[in-house]
Scaffold this motif. Structure first.
Motif, PDB file in Angstrom:
ATOM      1  N   SER A   1       1.550   3.026   5.994  1.00  0.00           N
ATOM      2  CA  SER A   1       1.845   3.884   4.835  1.00  0.00           C
ATOM      3  C   SER A   1       1.325   5.307   5.019  1.00  0.00           C
ATOM      4  O   SER A   1       1.740   6.216   4.287  1.00  0.00           O
ATOM      5  N   GLU A   2       0.450   5.521   5.968  1.00  0.00           N
ATOM      6  CA  GLU A   2      -0.175   6.839   6.116  1.00  0.00           C
ATOM      7  C   GLU A   2       0.848   7.916   6.473  1.00  0.00           C
ATOM      8  O   GLU A   2       1.635   7.765   7.405  1.00  0.00           O
ATOM      9  N   ILE A   3       0.834   8.980   5.705  1.00  0.00           N
ATOM     10  CA  ILE A   3       1.669  10.139   6.018  1.00  0.00           C
ATOM     11  C   ILE A   3       0.802  11.149   6.757  1.00  0.00           C
ATOM     12  O   ILE A   3      -0.196  11.631   6.227  1.00  0.00           O
ATOM     13  N   LYS A   4       1.178  11.465   7.954  1.00  0.00           N
ATOM     14  CA  LYS A   4       0.383  12.369   8.779  1.00  0.00           C
ATOM     15  C   LYS A   4       0.801  13.819   8.550  1.00  0.00           C
ATOM     16  O   LYS A   4       1.885  14.122   8.057  1.00  0.00           O
TER      17      LYS A   4
ATOM     18  N   ASP B   1       0.853  -1.179   0.000  1.00  0.00           N
ATOM     19  CA  ASP B   1       0.000   0.000   0.000  1.00  0.00           C
ATOM     20  C   ASP B   1       0.893   1.235   0.000  1.00  0.00           C
ATOM     21  O   ASP B   1       2.073   1.177   0.351  1.00  0.00           O
ATOM     22  N   GLY B   2       0.317   2.357  -0.389  1.00  0.00           N
ATOM     23  CA  GLY B   2       1.077   3.596  -0.418  1.00  0.00           C
ATOM     24  C   GLY B   2       0.201   4.782  -0.085  1.00  0.00           C
ATOM     25  O   GLY B   2      -1.030   4.693  -0.064  1.00  0.00           O
ATOM     26  N   SER B   3       0.835   5.904   0.204  1.00  0.00           N
ATOM     27  CA  SER B   3       0.095   7.139   0.450  1.00  0.00           C
ATOM     28  C   SER B   3       0.955   8.319   0.010  1.00  0.00           C
ATOM     29  O   SER B   3       2.160   8.184  -0.225  1.00  0.00           O
ATOM     30  N   LYS B   4       0.327   9.476  -0.108  1.00  0.00           N
ATOM     31  CA  LYS B   4       1.052  10.680  -0.507  1.00  0.00           C
ATOM     32  C   LYS B   4       0.520  11.880   0.264  1.00  0.00           C
ATOM     33  O   LYS B   4      -0.566  11.826   0.863  1.00  0.00           O
ATOM     34  N   TYR B   5       1.316  12.919   0.279  1.00  0.00           N
ATOM     35  CA  TYR B   5       0.895  14.153   0.925  1.00  0.00           C
ATOM     36  C   TYR B   5       1.485  15.308   0.130  1.00  0.00           C
ATOM     37  O   TYR B   5       2.684  15.329  -0.154  1.00  0.00           O
TER      38      TYR B   5
ATOM     39  N   ALA C   1       5.612   4.078   0.566  1.00  0.00           N
ATOM     40  CA  ALA C   1       5.085   2.768   0.172  1.00  0.00           C
ATOM     41  C   ALA C   1       5.503   1.740   1.210  1.00  0.00           C
ATOM     42  O   ALA C   1       6.595   1.820   1.775  1.00  0.00           O
ATOM     43  N   VAL C   2       4.622   0.806   1.469  1.00  0.00           N
ATOM     44  CA  VAL C   2       4.854  -0.192   2.515  1.00  0.00           C
ATOM     45  C   VAL C   2       4.573  -1.577   1.952  1.00  0.00           C
ATOM     46  O   VAL C   2       3.620  -1.776   1.203  1.00  0.00           O
ATOM     47  N   ARG C   3       5.422  -2.507   2.332  1.00  0.00           N
ATOM     48  CA  ARG C   3       5.169  -3.921   2.040  1.00  0.00           C
ATOM     49  C   ARG C   3       5.137  -4.661   3.371  1.00  0.00           C
ATOM     50  O   ARG C   3       6.104  -4.631   4.133  1.00  0.00           O
ATOM     51  N   VAL C   4       4.006  -5.277   3.656  1.00  0.00           N
ATOM     52  CA  VAL C   4       3.865  -6.077   4.881  1.00  0.00           C
ATOM     53  C   VAL C   4       3.839  -7.538   4.482  1.00  0.00           C
ATOM     54  O   VAL C   4       2.982  -7.966   3.705  1.00  0.00           O
ATOM     55  N   LYS C   5       4.781  -8.298   5.011  1.00  0.00           N
ATOM     56  CA  LYS C   5       4.909  -9.710   4.656  1.00  0.00           C
ATOM     57  C   LYS C   5       4.408 -10.586   5.801  1.00  0.00           C
ATOM     58  O   LYS C   5       4.769 -10.387   6.955  1.00  0.00           O
ATOM     59  N   GLY C   6       3.572 -11.529   5.459  1.00  0.00           N
ATOM     60  CA  GLY C   6       3.059 -12.470   6.446  1.00  0.00           C
ATOM     61  C   GLY C   6       3.450 -13.893   6.094  1.00  0.00           C
ATOM     62  O   GLY C   6       3.277 -14.322   4.948  1.00  0.00           O
ATOM     63  N   GLU C   7       4.002 -14.597   7.051  1.00  0.00           N
ATOM     64  CA  GLU C   7       4.386 -15.992   6.836  1.00  0.00           C
ATOM     65  C   GLU C   7       3.428 -16.887   7.600  1.00  0.00           C
ATOM     66  O   GLU C   7       3.324 -16.793   8.832  1.00  0.00           O
ATOM     67  N   LYS C   8       2.691 -17.727   6.884  1.00  0.00           N
ATOM     68  CA  LYS C   8       1.750 -18.630   7.532  1.00  0.00           C
ATOM     69  C   LYS C   8       2.377 -20.016   7.637  1.00  0.00           C
ATOM     70  O   LYS C   8       2.618 -20.685   6.643  1.00  0.00           O
ATOM     71  N   GLY C   9       2.651 -20.408   8.866  1.00  0.00           N
ATOM     72  CA  GLY C   9       3.137 -21.749   9.176  1.00  0.00           C
ATOM     73  C   GLY C   9       2.346 -22.236  10.376  1.00  0.00           C
ATOM     74  O   GLY C   9       1.129 -22.047  10.439  1.00  0.00           O
ATOM     75  N   LYS C  10       3.037 -22.803  11.329  1.00  0.00           N
ATOM     76  CA  LYS C  10       2.351 -23.165  12.563  1.00  0.00           C
ATOM     77  C   LYS C  10       1.884 -21.906  13.282  1.00  0.00           C
ATOM     78  O   LYS C  10       0.866 -21.892  13.954  1.00  0.00           O
TER      79      LYS C  10
END
Length: 343
Positions: free
Chosen positions: A303-306, A39-43, A57-66
């Motif tokens: 990603s939010e720019i305040k 996701d991304g944002s701009k100001y 811009a942000v990349r959030v990675k999720g690993e699904k295992g146990k």
């Protein structure tokens, strides 16, 4: 309008139209995988005769295992536009600036099995003629080729690519029925989907399971008469198809449970996707919030720019403006990178 919804619903249930509706099993176990959300944002902030554009811009990675593990990567950048340009030009360029940074994050997704783009796969969803080129900010033509080529490359490596549109306004579903029900010319897409979902849940007394409605092949957008509000995105889709070749976009509508948000899920595929793929959405789904999945929620938040962030960068830039160009740009960039590291 309710009468029309009921007629469409009856056709849907009686298999008189080429759409499916059904519940999904949220408890169904799926294989271990790596998913990521982008996701991304701009100001935009005005400084005298300049506009300073901040993008993240942000990349959030999720690993699904146990267990589920979540990691994030953040990238920031900035651009400067002379203010004598038309405001619409500045607005369009700032969107492209943000989306280019966001799309660049896709280059890091080769390790992922599932890619959850926050928003539609085609973004921006319109194609327009550009009259001004601004240094260091890509043109819409180049951006479209870059994004479409990168998506095709990932898909050729068997990545599952989904665009998750929370605020869907393009009337893909309306287009399927408007020739039969002219009253739909004033109907919103969410009205149609929400009422169909509600009726299906009520008739089946099922309010906890995820629900699916689809598929809609976007190739149909560029066939026959095009609705006025779909002309922009149809033009954009044609540009993507030039690069995607035999790949198409297929969309469905999804809701985790009766109190969750409804989203449109766009898939990149050569044929109608398997409904089973939506179990990857179920694996990361959250309820009672606007976002569809936890990964998208985290990406949106990070990603939010305040306003205070923007003011801080504007102050730094204003102090350095007398030495405007190379040295000040490098210093601003350094400050931004340091800010990123401390978040």
């Amino acid at each position: 309008m309710k009468t029309v919804v009921n007629l469409i619903y009856d056709d849907l249930i009686n298999n008189n139209i080429d759409l499916q509706i059904q519940f999904l099993n949220p408890e169904k176990d799926i294989s271990n995988h790596i998913a990521c959300s982008i996701d991304g944002s701009k100001y935009e902030i005005e400084i005298d005769d300049l506009t300073l554009i901040l993008a993240r811009a942000v990349r959030v990675k999720g690993e699904k295992g146990k267990e589920k593990k979540i990691l994030s990567e953040i990238e920031e950048d900035f651009g400067i536009i002379e203010n004598y340009y038309d405001k619409n030009i500045i607005s369009n360029k700032s969107v492209l600036f943000m989306l280019s940074l966001e799309t660049k994050m896709l280059e890091k997704c080769e390790e992922c099995d599932i890619i959850l783009i926050d928003g539609p796969i085609i973004d921006p969803p319109i194609y327009y003629d550009e009259y001004v080129e601004i240094e260091d900010i890509t043109t819409l033509d180049k951006y479209t080729i870059y994004r479409a080529s990168l998506l095709k490359k990932l898909k050729d490596k068997n990545k599952i690519i989904m665009g998750i549109a929370k605020n869907f306004s393009h009337r893909l579903l309306v287009k399927k029925f408007i020739d039969y029900y002219k009253i739909l010319s004033s109907a919103r897409e969410i009205y149609l989907v929400k009422n169909i979902f509600s009726k299906y849940r009520s008739e089946n007394s099922e309010y906890k399971k995820p629900i699916f409605l689809g598929w809609i092949n976007w190739d149909s957008l560029i066939q026959g008469e095009v609705l006025n509000d779909l002309k922009g995105i149809s033009k954009a889709y044609k540009k993507y198809k030039d690069i995607l070749k035999d790949l198409s976009i297929y969309s469905c509508y999804y809701q985790y449970n009766a109190v969750s948000s409804i989203g449109r899920i766009d898939f990149l595929s050569k044929e109608p996707p398997s409904i089973e793929l939506l179990n990857h959405i179920n694996a990361w789904a959250i309820q009672d919030v606007k976002e569809i999945t936890l990964l998208n929620k985290l990406a949106d938040d990070l990603s939010e720019i305040k306003y205070n962030d923007a003011k801080k960068y504007a102050l730094i830039f204003d102090l350095l403006k007398e030495n405007y160009l190379s040295e000040s740009e490098k210093l601003i960039e350094l400050v931004m990178r340091r800010s990123q590291m401390t978040q």
